[in-house]
Write an enzyme that holds these catalytic residues in place. Structure first.
Site, PDB file in Angstrom:
ATOM      1  N   SER A   1       0.856  -1.189   0.000  1.00 36.64           N
ATOM      2  CA  SER A   1       0.000   0.000   0.000  1.00 36.64           C
ATOM      3  C   SER A   1       0.887   1.232   0.000  1.00 36.64           C
ATOM      4  CB  SER A   1      -0.888   0.006   1.252  1.00 36.64           C
ATOM      5  OG  SER A   1      -1.492   1.273   1.441  1.00 36.64           O
TER       6      SER A   1
ATOM      7  N   TYR B   1      -1.336  -0.452  10.510  1.00 37.71           N
ATOM      8  CA  TYR B   1      -1.473  -0.862   9.113  1.00 37.71           C
ATOM      9  C   TYR B   1      -0.309  -0.337   8.276  1.00 37.71           C
ATOM     10  CZ  TYR B   1      -3.532  -1.205   4.423  1.00 37.71           C
ATOM     11  OH  TYR B   1      -3.766  -1.475   3.083  1.00 37.71           O
TER      12      TYR B   1
END
Length: 257
Positions: A144, A157
């Site tokens: 990501s 995350y």
């Protein structure tokens, strides 16, 4: 473009929906053989049925399996070896950005995020290396842009996705020249039932403003747009590409590198 992926043996973790499903469909459309996993067996069975209707002559294997479970993942790879005698391409796609808003999440939540986003990738690649006697092939991780920059995403995350990128780069150097290893860093990708779908339903005006003001392309990406890059990186057309982290984010990180 003919990517010469026909009959390639492909494994995709988290392949029943979203980006993972788009990757599966992309490989099947190129004539590859695909094995996919998902924790949700009911969803997986529906996905398999739909795929067989769309690609009736394709060789598809599916396994209800949790990629964060090392023993379970090992059994899946053993089953694939028994069926296909090997794998050419492995895609590690399992991930979850849902978290809490604290600056530093609770120890329990932090561990959960690391398990889902990093441990799943480690387990998959460990099994590929264990069962890959020829030491050739291609690995692609889905990370990501939150692993590249601090955008305000949950800390746990972001850290986990940064670790996936580090894993990819270290493996690329150490597994070359036989196995190429690359990584994709998607930006904001919308799919029905995904985390952005939930956020839009909760506060559509705020999400629309975020996309308008932070993404130069002024829209979400699609799972197919991520899958297209994965297919290219997994093909012989990308034979000199390893150790790369390809950003697919509509320009959101422009100016940050």
């Amino acid at each position: 473009m003919n990517l010469n992926l026909k009959n390639k043996r492909v494994f995709v973790s988290g392949g029943s929906k979203g980006i993972g499903l788009a990757i599966v469909r992309g490989f099947l459309s190129e004539g590859a053989r695909v094995a996919l996993t998902s924790r949700n067996l009911e969803s997986l069975e529906l996905t398999y049925k739909s795929l067989k209707e769309e690609f009736p002559n394709s060789d598809i294997l599916y396994f209800g399996s949790d990629a964060t479970d090392a023993k379970n993942t090992s059994k899946v790879f053993d089953s694939i070896m028994n069926e296909w005698k090997g794998l050419d391409i492995v895609i590690s796609n399992v991930g979850d950005g849902r978290s809490t808003q604290e600056v530093l999440q609770s120890e329990e939540q932090f561990d959960r995020s690391l398990k889902i986003n990093l441990k799943s990738a480690e387990n998959v690649v460990r099994e590929f290396l264990r069962t890959n006697s020829e030491k050739i092939g291609s690995i692609c991780f889905i990370s990501s842009i939150t692993g590249l920059e601090a955008f305000g995403a949950p800390t746990d995350y972001s850290v986990a996705k940064a670790a996936v990128i580090a894993l990819s780069k270290n493996l690329a150097r150490k597994l070359a020249p036989g196995i190429r290893v690359n990584c994709i860093a998607p930006g904001n990708v919308y799919s029905p039932g995904g985390s952005w779908d939930e956020k839009i339903k909760s506060d559509p005006k705020r999400i629309a403003s975020i996309i308008e003001n932070t993404v130069p392309m002024k829209r979400f990406g699609t799972p197919d747009e991520i899958a297209n890059v994965v297919l290219f990186l997994s093909s012989e057309k990308a034979s000199f590409i390893t150790g790369s982290c390809v950003v697919v984010d509509g320009g959101q990180t422009v100016g940050n590198h």
